[in-house]
Design a protein around this motif. Structure first.
Motif, PDB file in Angstrom:
ATOM      1  N   ALA A 230       0.811  -1.225   0.000  1.00 52.77           N
ATOM      2  CA  ALA A 230       0.000   0.000   0.000  1.00 52.77           C
ATOM      3  C   ALA A 230       0.840   1.269   0.000  1.00 52.77           C
ATOM      4  CB  ALA A 230      -0.928  -0.003   1.208  1.00 52.77           C
ATOM      5  N   ASP A 231       2.139   1.167   0.168  1.00 49.12           N
ATOM      6  CA  ASP A 231       3.020   2.341   0.215  1.00 49.12           C
ATOM      7  C   ASP A 231       3.018   3.047  -1.145  1.00 49.12           C
ATOM      8  OD1 ASP A 231       4.993   4.219   0.449  1.00 49.12           O
ATOM      9  OD2 ASP A 231       6.533   2.840   1.182  1.00 49.12           O
ATOM     10  N   LEU A 232       2.400   4.204  -1.224  1.00 51.15           N
ATOM     11  CA  LEU A 232       2.232   4.900  -2.502  1.00 51.15           C
ATOM     12  C   LEU A 232       3.520   5.533  -3.011  1.00 51.15           C
ATOM     13  CD1 LEU A 232      -1.255   6.585  -1.957  1.00 51.15           C
ATOM     14  CD2 LEU A 232      -0.715   4.465  -3.163  1.00 51.15           C
ATOM     15  N   THR A 233       4.573   5.547  -2.199  1.00 48.58           N
ATOM     16  CA  THR A 233       5.863   6.051  -2.699  1.00 48.58           C
ATOM     17  C   THR A 233       6.566   5.006  -3.543  1.00 48.58           C
ATOM     18  OG1 THR A 233       7.133   5.287  -0.767  1.00 48.58           O
ATOM     19  CG2 THR A 233       6.078   7.456  -0.615  1.00 48.58           C
ATOM     20  N   ILE A 234       6.028   3.788  -3.540  1.00 49.31           N
ATOM     21  CA  ILE A 234       6.641   2.677  -4.277  1.00 49.31           C
ATOM     22  C   ILE A 234       6.013   2.570  -5.659  1.00 49.31           C
ATOM     23  CG2 ILE A 234       6.958   0.180  -4.343  1.00 49.31           C
ATOM     24  CD1 ILE A 234       8.694   1.701  -2.308  1.00 49.31           C
ATOM     25  N   LYS A 235       6.847   2.564  -6.677  1.00 48.51           N
ATOM     26  CA  LYS A 235       6.367   2.425  -8.049  1.00 48.51           C
ATOM     27  C   LYS A 235       6.397   0.971  -8.516  1.00 48.51           C
ATOM     28  CE  LYS A 235       7.200   4.270 -12.717  1.00 48.51           C
ATOM     29  NZ  LYS A 235       8.039   5.193 -13.528  1.00 48.51           N
ATOM     30  N   VAL A 236       7.367   0.188  -8.010  1.00 47.56           N
ATOM     31  CA  VAL A 236       7.543  -1.191  -8.448  1.00 47.56           C
ATOM     32  C   VAL A 236       7.675  -2.089  -7.224  1.00 47.56           C
ATOM     33  CG1 VAL A 236       8.853  -2.765  -9.917  1.00 47.56           C
ATOM     34  CG2 VAL A 236       8.862  -0.307 -10.405  1.00 47.56           C
ATOM     35  N   ALA A 237       6.899  -3.168  -7.189  1.00 44.95           N
ATOM     36  CA  ALA A 237       7.022  -4.163  -6.126  1.00 44.95           C
ATOM     37  C   ALA A 237       7.253  -5.522  -6.765  1.00 44.95           C
ATOM     38  CB  ALA A 237       5.763  -4.201  -5.262  1.00 44.95           C
ATOM     39  N   ALA A 238       8.158  -6.295  -6.181  1.00 45.62           N
ATOM     40  CA  ALA A 238       8.432  -7.642  -6.673  1.00 45.62           C
ATOM     41  C   ALA A 238       8.225  -8.638  -5.552  1.00 45.62           C
ATOM     42  CB  ALA A 238       9.858  -7.737  -7.207  1.00 45.62           C
ATOM     43  N   LEU A 239       7.421  -9.660  -5.801  1.00 43.79           N
ATOM     44  CA  LEU A 239       7.236 -10.765  -4.865  1.00 43.79           C
ATOM     45  C   LEU A 239       8.071 -11.922  -5.397  1.00 43.79           C
ATOM     46  CD1 LEU A 239       4.666  -8.896  -4.549  1.00 43.79           C
ATOM     47  CD2 LEU A 239       3.546 -10.912  -3.594  1.00 43.79           C
ATOM     48  N   LEU A 240       9.132 -12.271  -4.691  1.00 38.54           N
ATOM     49  CA  LEU A 240      10.121 -13.230  -5.177  1.00 38.54           C
ATOM     50  C   LEU A 240      10.142 -14.449  -4.276  1.00 38.54           C
ATOM     51  CD1 LEU A 240      13.025 -10.675  -5.810  1.00 38.54           C
ATOM     52  CD2 LEU A 240      11.277 -11.435  -7.426  1.00 38.54           C
ATOM     53  N   ALA A 241       9.661 -15.573  -4.774  1.00 37.71           N
ATOM     54  CA  ALA A 241       9.647 -16.807  -3.979  1.00 37.71           C
ATOM     55  C   ALA A 241       9.330 -17.977  -4.904  1.00 37.71           C
ATOM     56  CB  ALA A 241       8.615 -16.722  -2.862  1.00 37.71           C
ATOM     57  N   PRO A 242       9.721 -19.186  -4.504  1.00 38.69           N
ATOM     58  CA  PRO A 242       9.363 -20.362  -5.303  1.00 38.69           C
ATOM     59  C   PRO A 242       7.855 -20.554  -5.367  1.00 38.69           C
ATOM     60  CG  PRO A 242      11.101 -20.886  -3.717  1.00 38.69           C
ATOM     61  CD  PRO A 242      10.567 -19.532  -3.350  1.00 38.69           C
ATOM     62  N   SER A 243       7.442 -21.462  -6.220  1.00 33.15           N
ATOM     63  CA  SER A 243       6.023 -21.777  -6.332  1.00 33.15           C
ATOM     64  C   SER A 243       5.495 -22.285  -4.995  1.00 33.15           C
ATOM     65  CB  SER A 243       5.826 -22.847  -7.408  1.00 33.15           C
ATOM     66  OG  SER A 243       4.485 -23.241  -7.480  1.00 33.15           O
ATOM     67  N   GLY A 244       4.316 -21.798  -4.610  1.00 31.16           N
ATOM     68  CA  GLY A 244       3.685 -22.298  -3.406  1.00 31.16           C
ATOM     69  C   GLY A 244       3.820 -21.423  -2.193  1.00 31.16           C
ATOM     70  N   TYR A 245       4.401 -20.253  -2.336  1.00 30.91           N
ATOM     71  CA  TYR A 245       4.575 -19.367  -1.185  1.00 30.91           C
ATOM     72  C   TYR A 245       3.427 -18.375  -1.020  1.00 30.91           C
ATOM     73  CZ  TYR A 245       9.250 -20.757   0.341  1.00 30.91           C
ATOM     74  OH  TYR A 245      10.312 -21.447   0.874  1.00 30.91           O
ATOM     75  N   GLY A 246       2.433 -18.423  -1.881  1.00 28.20           N
ATOM     76  CA  GLY A 246       1.269 -17.570  -1.702  1.00 28.20           C
ATOM     77  C   GLY A 246       1.368 -16.202  -2.342  1.00 28.20           C
ATOM     78  N   LYS A 247       2.220 -16.050  -3.357  1.00 23.82           N
ATOM     79  CA  LYS A 247       2.380 -14.747  -4.014  1.00 23.82           C
ATOM     80  C   LYS A 247       1.089 -14.309  -4.675  1.00 23.82           C
ATOM     81  CE  LYS A 247       5.710 -16.290  -6.683  1.00 23.82           C
ATOM     82  NZ  LYS A 247       5.820 -17.696  -6.189  1.00 23.82           N
ATOM     83  N   THR A 248       0.493 -15.209  -5.455  1.00 24.33           N
ATOM     84  CA  THR A 248      -0.726 -14.862  -6.196  1.00 24.33           C
ATOM     85  C   THR A 248      -1.876 -14.546  -5.252  1.00 24.33           C
ATOM     86  OG1 THR A 248      -0.067 -16.192  -8.113  1.00 24.33           O
ATOM     87  CG2 THR A 248      -2.413 -15.703  -7.871  1.00 24.33           C
TER      88      THR A 248
END
Length: 498
Positions: free
Chosen positions: A34-52
């Motif tokens: 939710a931090d509006l100062t952030i333009k790009v966020a990356a969720l980096l983890a193997p399959s099954g970590y709940g990113k989606t």
């Protein structure tokens, strides 16, 4: 746009996944997004970590200005990825008047991207684009995404969910202060979250160490707790599959060739299942995520089922063939090619590849060419494709392998492309005498053997000749040679790009 491959739009790719019935609120991670100062966020983890699931929960809390794009293997091609971006914005309802104006027909992805950015930046409400499945991006596609981010106006944002070893890199955005990263350690459940989930599943609490994965790992873990099953994903999946009726059990391995499941998927693969088969799969607890009117089987489930399917070679090849036909109907040539190869239908795969070759040359998609051509048995490669494989390997730094394949092709049947690949290798090794012989061999091949690729090969070989003159301290000869050999400006400009 005529410069991009035509395909049938798959609406599920643009639908935000449905929330899980046992959804767990994760405010510490939601605040980071939710931090509006952030333009790009990356969720980096193997399959099954709940990113989606995390991104879907966040998206459904917003006011509708979220665009979802689920990637697949076609998006390794920068042209396809650009079209995927366009389709996502069109599905959202964004006004793409500049894009549709026709001014960018038959242009490069980078120039076409500017037109898309013009339309996106004209949208007065801040948008968030969620790119799910960033591991499907090639280096070229990731570069295109970087260019999109560089041109994206203030207020708009992009979230990317991907495996850790992927082409898109968040580091430059972190360094500039406009990026944030949520990694595997952050996605692991805390002790409190484990307690909350245990209560949801009416199970005793489990140790938090090593627990991750929503819905697969944790969901199956609690099933194991309640039923006193042996721990381990494979054993748990087997146990849950065995709770299904016999006809669904037998069909599930074949269904694993498809990335998306709908009630109609069995008929595509010529399988007979009851109309509520998907409901039954969900009821027993197998990990599938609803997205629009379709369902995405978790990677752990597909991998388990594919292992079973490979034990039946005849069925494996049969359903791969049906999957290839479906991918072809949907305008997904890369997926179709891989399915045809898996089915052993090499000629059909080669037909798909031949249609992709002009685009590979036009956009220098060498790594994609290597990926597909390396999967074709050598005995089935045409002279053109084997020569292209040698050239692609040379362009991507695999010089020794490129030379081996190019010389093999010349021994079988000389092609100008194989000679050009050799000249490229000779240049890299500073063997200028051998480079001259390779150029001469290629030009002689063009003279005595008419070919549809002769014009392109002539350009490349003459370009090599000009490079050779420059490399050996003969710039005047290079200029004289180039102007004397070519009589059309477009090709001359190509030569002087060196």
């Amino acid at each position: 746009m005529s410069s991009l491959p035509a395909r049938r739009r798959s609406h599920v790719r643009f639908s935000v996944p449905e929330p899980m019935p046992q959804g767990l609120a994760r405010p510490r991670l939601q605040e980071q997004l939710a931090d509006l100062t952030i333009k790009v966020a990356a969720l980096l983890a193997p399959s099954g970590y709940g990113k989606t699931v995390l991104l879907a929960q966040w998206a459904r809390q917003q006011n509708g200005e979220v665009i979802w794009l689920k990637l697949h293997q076609e998006d390794r091609d920068a042209h396809f990825f650009l079209q995927s971006l366009v389709d996502a914005f069109q599905h959202f309802g964004l006004n793409l008047s500049y894009w549709k104006s026709g001014a960018i027909l038959e242009t490069s992805p980078s120039r076409a991207l500017l037109a898309l950015l013009h339309d996106v930046n004209n949208h007065t409400v801040d948008l968030t684009l969620i790119v799910d499945g960033g591991e499907h991006l090639s280096d070229d596609s990731a570069n295109l995404l970087n260019a999109f981010l560089d041109g994206l106006g203030e207020g708009h944002r992009v979230f990317v969910a991907q495996h850790e070893a992927s082409s898109f890199q968040i580091a430059p955005f972190l360094a500039s202060g406009i990026g944030t990263e949520i990694n595997a350690s952050q996605l692991r459940f805390t002790e409190h979250e484990v307690d909350v989930l245990a209560q949801t599943f009416e199970a005793d609490s489990l140790p938090s160490g090593g627990l991750h994965g929503w819905p697969a790992g944790v969901m199956l873990g609690f099933h194991a707790q309640n039923n006193q099953l042996q721990a381990g994903t494979e054993h748990l999946l087997l146990t849950l599959v065995r709770r299904l009726p016999e006809d669904i059990q037998q069909a599930l391995p074949a269904l694993s060739v498809m990335e998306i499941w709908t009630p109609m998927t069995p008929s595509v693969l010529h399988l007979k299942l009851p109309g509520d088969w998907l409901d039954q799969v969900r009821r027993v607890g197998l990990p599938v995520l609803q997205q629009g009117k379709a369902f995405i089987p978790h990677d752990a489930l597909r991998e388990y089922l594919q292992g079973t399917l490979q034990g039946d070679e005849a069925q494996f090849k049969t359903v791969q063939g049906y999957a290839a036909q479906q991918a072809d109907r949907e305008g997904r040539p890369y997926a179709a090619t891989l399915h045809f190869l898996a089915a052993g239908q090499i000629e059909s795969a080669l037909n798909m590849i031949q249609n992709l070759v002009p685009g590979w040359y036009r956009t220098a998609n060498w790594k994609i060419a290597i990926d597909l051509l390396s999967k074709v048995p050598d005995g089935f490669l045409t002279s053109e494709l084997r020569s292209l494989l040698a050239l692609s390997l040379g362009e991507t730094g695999e010089g020794e392998r490129a030379e081996t394949i190019a010389r093999r092709q010349i021994d079988l049947s000389p092609t100008a492309t194989a000679y050009y690949a050799l000249s490229f290798r000779n240049y890299r090794t500073n063997d200028f005498d051998e480079m001259q012989r390779s150029i001469d061999g290629g030009l002689e091949t063009i003279r005595v053997m008419p070919s549809p690729t002769n014009q392109r090969d002539t350009i490349q070989l003459l370009r090599s000749q000009a490079v050779l003159y420059i490399s050996t301290g003969k710039p005047e000869e290079a200029l004289e040679f180039s102007t004397g050999q070519l009589d059309f400006n477009s090709v001359l400009n190509s030569i002087f790009d060196i």
